[in-house]
Design a protein around this motif. Structure first.
Motif, short mmCIF file in Angstrom:
data_model
loop_
_atom_site.label_atom_id
_atom_site.label_comp_id
_atom_site.label_asym_id
_atom_site.label_seq_id
_atom_site.Cartn_x
_atom_site.Cartn_y
_atom_site.Cartn_z
N ILE B 34 0.83 -1.20 0.00
CA ILE B 34 0.00 0.00 0.00
C ILE B 34 0.87 1.25 0.00
O ILE B 34 2.07 1.17 0.22
N GLY B 35 0.23 2.36 -0.23
CA GLY B 35 0.95 3.63 -0.22
C GLY B 35 0.24 4.65 -1.10
O GLY B 35 -0.51 4.26 -1.99
N PRO B 36 0.50 5.93 -0.83
CA PRO B 36 -0.16 6.97 -1.62
C PRO B 36 0.33 6.96 -3.07
O PRO B 36 1.31 6.30 -3.40
N GLU B 163 -3.10 -3.17 -8.34
CA GLU B 163 -4.45 -2.63 -8.16
C GLU B 163 -5.51 -3.40 -8.94
O GLU B 163 -6.21 -2.83 -9.77
N PRO B 164 -5.66 -4.67 -8.66
CA PRO B 164 -6.62 -5.48 -9.43
C PRO B 164 -8.06 -5.06 -9.16
O PRO B 164 -8.94 -5.36 -9.97
N THR B 165 -8.30 -4.36 -8.06
CA THR B 165 -9.67 -3.97 -7.75
C THR B 165 -9.88 -2.48 -7.97
O THR B 165 -10.94 -1.94 -7.65
N GLY B 166 -8.89 -1.83 -8.56
CA GLY B 166 -8.94 -0.38 -8.72
C GLY B 166 -10.14 0.12 -9.51
O GLY B 166 -10.63 1.21 -9.27
N ALA B 171 -18.51 -4.95 -4.26
CA ALA B 171 -18.97 -6.33 -4.42
C ALA B 171 -18.05 -7.09 -5.36
O ALA B 171 -17.64 -8.23 -5.09
N MET B 172 -17.70 -6.44 -6.44
CA MET B 172 -16.80 -7.08 -7.41
C MET B 172 -15.41 -7.27 -6.83
O MET B 172 -14.75 -8.26 -7.07
N SER B 173 -14.96 -6.27 -6.05
CA SER B 173 -13.66 -6.38 -5.40
C SER B 173 -13.60 -7.60 -4.51
O SER B 173 -12.58 -8.29 -4.45
N LYS B 174 -14.72 -7.85 -3.86
CA LYS B 174 -14.77 -9.00 -2.96
C LYS B 174 -14.61 -10.30 -3.75
O LYS B 174 -13.89 -11.21 -3.34
N ASP B 197 -7.19 0.21 -1.67
CA ASP B 197 -8.51 -0.04 -1.12
C ASP B 197 -8.46 -0.28 0.40
O ASP B 197 -8.21 -1.39 0.86
N LYS B 198 -8.69 0.79 1.14
CA LYS B 198 -8.58 0.75 2.61
C LYS B 198 -9.53 -0.28 3.21
O LYS B 198 -9.13 -1.10 4.03
N ALA B 199 -10.75 -0.25 2.74
CA ALA B 199 -11.78 -1.14 3.29
C ALA B 199 -11.36 -2.59 3.12
O ALA B 199 -11.48 -3.42 4.04
N LEU B 200 -10.85 -2.89 1.95
CA LEU B 200 -10.46 -4.25 1.64
C LEU B 200 -9.34 -4.73 2.55
O LEU B 200 -9.38 -5.83 3.11
N VAL B 201 -8.33 -3.87 2.72
CA VAL B 201 -7.18 -4.22 3.56
C VAL B 201 -7.61 -4.42 5.02
O VAL B 201 -7.11 -5.31 5.70
N ASP B 202 -8.54 -3.61 5.45
CA ASP B 202 -9.01 -3.73 6.83
C ASP B 202 -9.85 -4.99 7.03
O ASP B 202 -9.83 -5.60 8.08
N LEU B 203 -10.57 -5.37 5.98
CA LEU B 203 -11.49 -6.49 6.10
C LEU B 203 -10.75 -7.83 5.98
O LEU B 203 -10.93 -8.74 6.80
N HIS B 204 -9.92 -7.94 4.94
CA HIS B 204 -9.16 -9.18 4.73
C HIS B 204 -7.74 -8.92 5.21
O HIS B 204 -6.87 -8.57 4.42
N LYS B 205 -7.50 -9.07 6.50
CA LYS B 205 -6.22 -8.67 7.06
C LYS B 205 -5.09 -9.63 6.67
O LYS B 205 -5.22 -10.84 6.77
N LYS B 206 -3.99 -9.02 6.19
CA LYS B 206 -2.81 -9.79 5.80
C LYS B 206 -1.58 -8.95 6.06
O LYS B 206 -1.68 -7.78 6.40
N ARG B 207 -0.43 -9.59 5.83
CA ARG B 207 0.82 -8.82 5.94
C ARG B 207 0.74 -7.63 4.98
O ARG B 207 0.35 -7.79 3.82
#
Ligand SMILES: Nc1ncnc2c1ncn2[C@@H]1O[C@H](COP(=O)(O)OP(=O)(O)OP(=O)(O)O)[C@@H](O)[C@H]1O
Ligand SMILES: [Mg+2]
Lengths: 300, 229
Positions: B34-36, B163-166, B171-174, B197-207
């Motif tokens: 991640i990163g800006p 950024e595959p979900t960019g 729903a599709m990102s999921k 995708d902040k939401a995604l990273v928070d939801l599916h927690k990984k390294r």
């Protein structure tokens, strides 16, 4: 290597699709090849037939030497010897004036009228001098004129020489023209391939991403160029095969006079067709190679 | 599996895109990057797939020194990794089946083998019914699943996704993240995913490895998005 051959149908398929997609461009390049090869074909037909003619002319070059009336019979041997000693002279044949008269009578349509003149035969005894090749005609002739007792010496006229020179010019000029046309066809094909490469740049980028090597990326374009060349060679070959046979039959194997005997179609048409086919493929490959090398540069 | 040591990248225009980066990723891991914007995430990916060469340091992927590869060897190296982009990059005039098969045909794989493997992959990415459809007939999520299918069809050791979900809605990102998790689990593929995708990273927690202005600013095993201010 086996992989390379296994992939040929795949590339062939791609090349066909691409030709179909850029039908207008492919068609115009193929037409350029056709026009080029048509001219190559005409040139081949003329050059091959002319070379057999010029061989004939070269072989039949003869100098006609007339001996002065005052020369006595004994001196003839000496004159014959001097002619023979000239460089490039092969055969010297004597023909007396009676024989010359017979030839004249036989040659002229109204020969019988000349018969009345036989008693006072105004012709001269003569030698026919054969030489090794046409290019020495002038030199030998000049030397013969120097010999004492020679009344006149002449050869088939400068026209024979001019004819040979004309043939040479046709061969050179035609050859140059054909080479220029080949370059034009190569240029047109390379342009077509350039456009194909451009229109498929996305595909090329994706190919690189999935690990296609450069040979694989280049192959369909090379094949496409080659196929355009081959397609372009079809029309000239058909015209040659049917046209030459037809011409040969209609003209009875001769161009206008018996001097210009045509090459028999059986081996000639086959060789010429293969030459055209090969040239078409070559022009196509060179054309596509130029574009592929320029526009499918390897980058990481 | 992936080892970066003192890696720096300066573009010809003078932009210092990566600065002294050290990263180690083990086989079978699933890692977010991640990163800006402009922090060097895509540059990092380009170094991994051999598109760019580091100016200093070494990039090792599956024990191959990617930066030192000869140009002509890069295609063979790429067969070990799969790359997925934000903008799908499917060929519009090929069907989904053909698009996925393409990645194998390029390698000169046997026809029967291709058919078998593409069927398998279509099942894995759940696009069996769409095999004969063209990309434009698919939703964004389905298209992205097709590109993931193409990326994994030759069983790469590493799957890299920029950024595959960019371009996708949540729903599709999921759909996509679920698929990547399945691939990670079932095929044991090491996965690297660049995301905003902040939401995604928070939801599916990984390294999660965070970059900022070319530096690695965080490497958190537990995961969760890091705030930038
Ligand atoms: N090919 C290039 N040539 C020159 N500079 C480049 C090139 N690619 C990227 N850069 C620069 O390098 C820096 C890092 O770019 P990079 O694409 O890695 O960022 P990113 O983290 O992927 O950003 P984003 O989230 O917007 O995709 C940026 O300042 C960018 O302008
Ligand atoms: Mg980026």
């Amino acid at each position: 290597m086996i992989k390379f051959f296994k992939l040929i149908p795949y590339h062939f398929n791609n090349a066909c699709k691409s030709i179909y997609r850029n039908l207008a461009m492919s068609f115009s390049s193929a037409t350029a090849v056709s026009v080029t090869l048509l001219l190559v074909m005409l040139f081949l037909v003329i050059a091959v037939n002319l070379s057999s003619v010029s061989d004939k002319i070269e072989k039949s070059v003869q100098i006609f030497v007339q001996i002065d009336n005052i020369v006595s019979e004994e001196e003839y041997d000496a004159i014959e010897e001097s002619i023979k000693s000239i460089e490039n002279v092969t055969v010297v044949e004597y023909s007396n004036k009676e024989e010359q008269f017979d030839l004249l009578v036989a040659d002229e349509q109204a020969g019988s009228e000349y018969e009345l003149l036989r008693e006072e035969n105004p012709l001269l005894n003569a030698f026919y001098v054969d030489i090794t090749s046409g290019e020495h005609l002038e030199a030998v002739n000049a030397e013969v004129l120097e010999i004492e007792g020679v009344y006149n010496s002449d050869y088939g006229g400068t026209s024979a020489n001019y004819l040979m020179e004309a043939f040479e010019t046709i061969r050179l000029g035609g050859g140059l023209f054909v080479v220029i046309l080949c370059f034009l066809a190569i240029f047109l094909i390379s342009n077509t391939i350039k456009i194909t490469i451009h229109s498929r740049s996305d595909e090329i980028a994706i190919m690189r991403h999935v690990g296609a090597d450069n040979t694989f990326i280049k192959m369909p374009f090379m094949m496409e160029g080659m196929m355009i060349g081959l397609i372009g060679s079809i029309a000239p070959i058909l015209i040659l095969v049917f046209g030459y046979q037809y011409l040969y039959n209609v003209l009875g194997g001769n161009f206008f006079s018996s001097l210009l005997e045509m090459q028999s179609p059986t081996p000639f048409v086959l060789y010429a067709s293969l030459t055209l086919l090969g040239l078409g493929a070559l022009v196509g490959m060179v054309g596509s190679f130029l574009s592929v090398n320029k526009y499918v540069k390897w980058k990481r | 599996m992936i080892h970066l040591e003192n890696v720096s990248k300066i573009y010809t225009n003078g932009v210092h895109a990566l600065k002294n980066v050290n990263i180690d990723i083990e086989e079978g891991e699933f890692v977010y990057i991640i990163g800006p914007t402009g922090s060097g995430k895509s540059t990092f990916i380009k170094l991994l797939d051999g598109e760019e060469i580091p100016d200093t340091g070494t990039v090792l992927v599956a024990d191959i020194n990617v930066g030192k590869l000869k140009h002509s060897k890069v295609p063979y190296y790429r067969r070990n990794i799969g790359v997925v982009f934000q903008d799908f990059r499917l060929l519009p005039n090929l069907t989904i089946f053909e698009n996925i098969a393409f990645a194998l045909e390029v390698l000169g794989t046997d026809r029967i083998e291709v058919r078998k493997r593409v069927r398998e992959v279509l099942t894995l990415v759940q696009l069996d019914e769409k095999a004969k459809a063209f990309p434009r007939e698919l939703s964004g999520g389905q298209q992205q699943r097709a590109t993931i299918g193409r990326a994994i069809v030759n069983k790469p050791k590493v799957l890299i996704a920029d950024e595959p979900t960019g371009n996708l809605d949540p729903a599709m990102s999921k759909e996509v993240i679920d698929l990547l998790e399945a691939i990670n689990k079932e095929e044991g593929t090491t996965i690297l995913m660049v995301t905003h995708d902040k939401a995604l990273v928070d939801l599916h927690k990984k390294r999660t490895i965070a970059l900022d202005q070319g530096f690695v600013v965080a490497d958190i095993m537990k995961g969760g998005y890091i705030k930038h201010d």
